[in-house]
Design a protein around this motif. Structure first.
Motif, PDB file in Angstrom:
ATOM      1  N   THR A  53      -0.411  14.713  -1.583  1.00 45.57           N
ATOM      2  CA  THR A  53      -0.400  14.060  -0.283  1.00 45.57           C
ATOM      3  C   THR A  53       0.346  12.732  -0.432  1.00 45.57           C
ATOM      4  OG1 THR A  53      -1.826  13.347   1.536  1.00 45.57           O
ATOM      5  CG2 THR A  53      -2.619  12.923  -0.690  1.00 45.57           C
ATOM      6  N   ASN A  54       0.194  11.812   0.493  1.00 45.50           N
ATOM      7  CA  ASN A  54       0.925  10.540   0.457  1.00 45.50           C
ATOM      8  C   ASN A  54       0.544   9.741  -0.791  1.00 45.50           C
ATOM      9  OD1 ASN A  54       2.146  10.420   3.383  1.00 45.50           O
ATOM     10  ND2 ASN A  54       0.032  11.096   3.596  1.00 45.50           N
ATOM     11  N   VAL A  55       1.556   9.363  -1.574  1.00 48.90           N
ATOM     12  CA  VAL A  55       1.336   8.687  -2.851  1.00 48.90           C
ATOM     13  C   VAL A  55       1.537   7.178  -2.669  1.00 48.90           C
ATOM     14  CG1 VAL A  55       1.955   8.631  -5.289  1.00 48.90           C
ATOM     15  CG2 VAL A  55       2.262  10.743  -3.968  1.00 48.90           C
ATOM     16  N   TYR A  56       0.693   6.399  -3.337  1.00 46.18           N
ATOM     17  CA  TYR A  56       0.826   4.941  -3.272  1.00 46.18           C
ATOM     18  C   TYR A  56       0.442   4.362  -4.636  1.00 46.18           C
ATOM     19  CZ  TYR A  56      -4.262   4.471  -3.196  1.00 46.18           C
ATOM     20  OH  TYR A  56      -5.593   4.521  -3.539  1.00 46.18           O
ATOM     21  N   GLY A  57       0.738   3.087  -4.838  1.00 43.14           N
ATOM     22  CA  GLY A  57       0.329   2.440  -6.072  1.00 43.14           C
ATOM     23  C   GLY A  57       1.382   1.486  -6.613  1.00 43.14           C
ATOM     24  N   PRO A  58       1.117   0.890  -7.771  1.00 43.26           N
ATOM     25  CA  PRO A  58       2.067  -0.039  -8.393  1.00 43.26           C
ATOM     26  C   PRO A  58       3.420   0.614  -8.662  1.00 43.26           C
ATOM     27  CG  PRO A  58      -0.081  -0.186  -9.444  1.00 43.26           C
ATOM     28  CD  PRO A  58      -0.143   0.996  -8.521  1.00 43.26           C
ATOM     29  N   ARG A  59       4.468  -0.220  -8.609  1.00 40.99           N
ATOM     30  CA  ARG A  59       5.863   0.147  -8.884  1.00 40.99           C
ATOM     31  C   ARG A  59       6.548   0.866  -7.728  1.00 40.99           C
ATOM     32  NH1 ARG A  59       4.775   2.798 -14.773  1.00 40.99           N
ATOM     33  NH2 ARG A  59       3.588   1.066 -15.632  1.00 40.99           N
ATOM     34  N   ASP A  60       5.876   1.011  -6.610  1.00 46.26           N
ATOM     35  CA  ASP A  60       6.545   1.591  -5.452  1.00 46.26           C
ATOM     36  C   ASP A  60       7.582   0.599  -4.929  1.00 46.26           C
ATOM     37  OD1 ASP A  60       7.198   3.323  -3.417  1.00 46.26           O
ATOM     38  OD2 ASP A  60       5.152   3.598  -2.716  1.00 46.26           O
ATOM     39  N   ASN A  61       8.361   1.019  -3.939  1.00 43.57           N
ATOM     40  CA  ASN A  61       9.403   0.171  -3.364  1.00 43.57           C
ATOM     41  C   ASN A  61       8.785  -0.766  -2.329  1.00 43.57           C
ATOM     42  OD1 ASN A  61      11.657  -0.982  -2.229  1.00 43.57           O
ATOM     43  ND2 ASN A  61      12.301   0.866  -1.138  1.00 43.57           N
ATOM     44  N   PHE A  62       8.612  -2.027  -2.718  1.00 41.26           N
ATOM     45  CA  PHE A  62       8.012  -3.020  -1.828  1.00 41.26           C
ATOM     46  C   PHE A  62       9.069  -3.898  -1.164  1.00 41.26           C
ATOM     47  CE2 PHE A  62       4.498  -1.735  -4.439  1.00 41.26           C
ATOM     48  CZ  PHE A  62       3.381  -1.872  -3.636  1.00 41.26           C
ATOM     49  N   ASP A  63      10.313  -3.463  -1.193  1.00 40.15           N
ATOM     50  CA  ASP A  63      11.392  -4.259  -0.628  1.00 40.15           C
ATOM     51  C   ASP A  63      11.645  -3.977   0.844  1.00 40.15           C
ATOM     52  OD1 ASP A  63      11.830  -5.467  -3.080  1.00 40.15           O
ATOM     53  OD2 ASP A  63      13.224  -3.899  -3.721  1.00 40.15           O
ATOM     54  N   GLY A  64      10.795  -3.132   1.450  1.00 38.95           N
ATOM     55  CA  GLY A  64      10.997  -2.804   2.861  1.00 38.95           C
ATOM     56  C   GLY A  64      12.045  -1.727   3.022  1.00 38.95           C
ATOM     57  N   GLY A  65      12.614  -1.631   4.204  1.00 37.42           N
ATOM     58  CA  GLY A  65      13.660  -0.641   4.450  1.00 37.42           C
ATOM     59  C   GLY A  65      13.106   0.754   4.547  1.00 37.42           C
ATOM     60  N   ALA A  66      13.465   1.609   3.577  1.00 44.19           N
ATOM     61  CA  ALA A  66      13.133   3.030   3.653  1.00 44.19           C
ATOM     62  C   ALA A  66      11.869   3.392   2.875  1.00 44.19           C
ATOM     63  CB  ALA A  66      14.300   3.862   3.127  1.00 44.19           C
ATOM     64  N   ALA A  98       2.304  -9.461   3.822  1.00 39.60           N
ATOM     65  CA  ALA A  98       2.428 -10.589   2.902  1.00 39.60           C
ATOM     66  C   ALA A  98       3.454 -11.610   3.389  1.00 39.60           C
ATOM     67  CB  ALA A  98       2.808 -10.084   1.511  1.00 39.60           C
ATOM     68  N   ALA A  99       4.455 -11.123   4.131  1.00 37.97           N
ATOM     69  CA  ALA A  99       5.494 -12.020   4.669  1.00 37.97           C
ATOM     70  C   ALA A  99       5.084 -12.652   5.993  1.00 37.97           C
ATOM     71  CB  ALA A  99       6.793 -11.243   4.847  1.00 37.97           C
ATOM     72  N   GLY A 100       3.876 -12.372   6.462  1.00 32.34           N
ATOM     73  CA  GLY A 100       3.397 -12.949   7.719  1.00 32.34           C
ATOM     74  C   GLY A 100       3.956 -12.289   8.955  1.00 32.34           C
TER      75      GLY A 100
END
Length: 329
Positions: free
Chosen positions: A188-201, A213-215
């Motif tokens: 199912t939907n995967v989450y956790g450390p090292r994912d893409n936290f830069d936004g976009g896609a 976090a950016a408000g």
């Protein structure tokens, strides 16, 4: 997971510098395997997080290039005992719809190359990371591995879902024609450390977390009532390797029995990050299936895994994200 099973075995991990692949690399090294990490784009941030080990070899190549993949299997190591195939073009709903042709073409070509090389070089076992998105359609019932989602296949413009569906078809046909040992975990939907936290896609969890976090406000497509389940990346890795260790099933749903609406998810992320809620619903945007929940009894019975509760996993992910963000600043 039994460490003895992987001791001294050589495992290729495709997409090994990616979000999911890097966790497979780490877990396999801890289990005593020799790991060849195949990657397309060098990522210094990801390399810094992998353990230093004489059993880790990094190899940059283009998986869409069949001869290049075959050369890796032929010359890099005397033998390949297993391939864990994680490499794929992926992204959020909008990215998938805007890049469907590219995603379908790329993902099918690399899956085909992986299977062809595994057959040519007699690799004993292969794991092809699939997705719960192969279950297209609307249903509130739990989705079981034996549900024949292909018998009355519904067209979708989502090239990622199509690539996973036809990747599974390729796996089935290779099993029948060539007698190959191929495992297909469906997370199912995967989450956790090292994912893409830069936004976009990026996926929904890191995208929301970055905005919070950016408000900034979190924009939810639709009314937020669509229900999903989520699995922590380390639990996905351990369930997949446990599935391969038991050898009793070639297909397995990997997830939790903890459904959450997208709106509830956003609220939970505001809470773990300690920010006041700023949520806007965009009722004019598509939402996808109203519900997609997996029957995970097979995973529990076969692997014995009890995935961490969502609130625990989200808090762990938030702590990792904030620590990395602080270092970057």
């Amino acid at each position: 997971m039994s460490h003895n099973r992987w001791a001294a075995k050589t495992v290729f991990v495709t997409g090994g510098l990616g979000f999911i692949g890097s966790h497979f690399v780490e877990e396999l090294l801890a289990a005593g395997a020799r790991v060849v990490c195949l990657y397309r784009t060098e990522r210094a941030d990801m390399l810094a997080q992998l353990p230093e080990s004489p059993d880790l070899r990094l190899l940059q190549l283009d998986l869409t290039d069949g001869p290049e993949m075959r050369a890796a299997c032929r010359y890099v190591t005397p033998r390949v005992d297993a391939i864990i195939h994680c490499a794929a073009l992926d992204g959020n709903t909008e990215y998938k719809l805007k890049h469907s042709a590219e995603i379908l073409d790329t993902n099918l070509r690399i899956t085909s190359n992986v299977l062809n090389c595994a057959r040519e070089f007699a690799v004993p076992e292969v794991a092809l990371l699939s997705s719960a998105e192969v279950y297209q359609g609307e249903t509130d019932a739990l989705l079981h591995e034996e549900d024949d989602y292909r018998k009355h296949m519904r067209y979708t413009p989502n090239g990622y879902a199509l690539s996973k569906t036809f990747g599974e078809v390729l796996a089935d046909l290779h099993r029948v024609q060539f007698g190959m040992n191929i495992y297909v975990p469906r997370p199912t939907n995967v989450y956790g450390p090292r994912d893409n936290f830069d936004g976009g896609a990026g996926r929904v969890v890191p995208t929301m977390m970055s905005r919070i976090a950016a408000g900034q406000e979190v924009v939810i497509w639709g009314d937020g009532s669509q229900v999903r389940t989520f699995i922590h990346v380390q639990d996905l890795v351990r369930a997949t390797l446990g599935m391969m260790a038991q050898t009793t099933h070639t297909t397995m749903n990997i997830g939790t029995s903890e459904p959450v609406s997208v709106l509830q998810l956003a609220k939970a992320l505001f809470e773990v990050l300690g920010h006041p809620e700023r949520i806007r619903l965009d009722l004019d945007r598509p939402t996808g299936a109203s519900s997609r929940q997996l029957d995970v009894r097979r995973m529990t019975e076969v692997t014995g895994l009890s995935p961490r509760p969502l609130h625990v996993g989200l808090r762990e992910t938030a702590e990792w994200f904030l620590s990395r963000r602080a270092v970057a600043v």
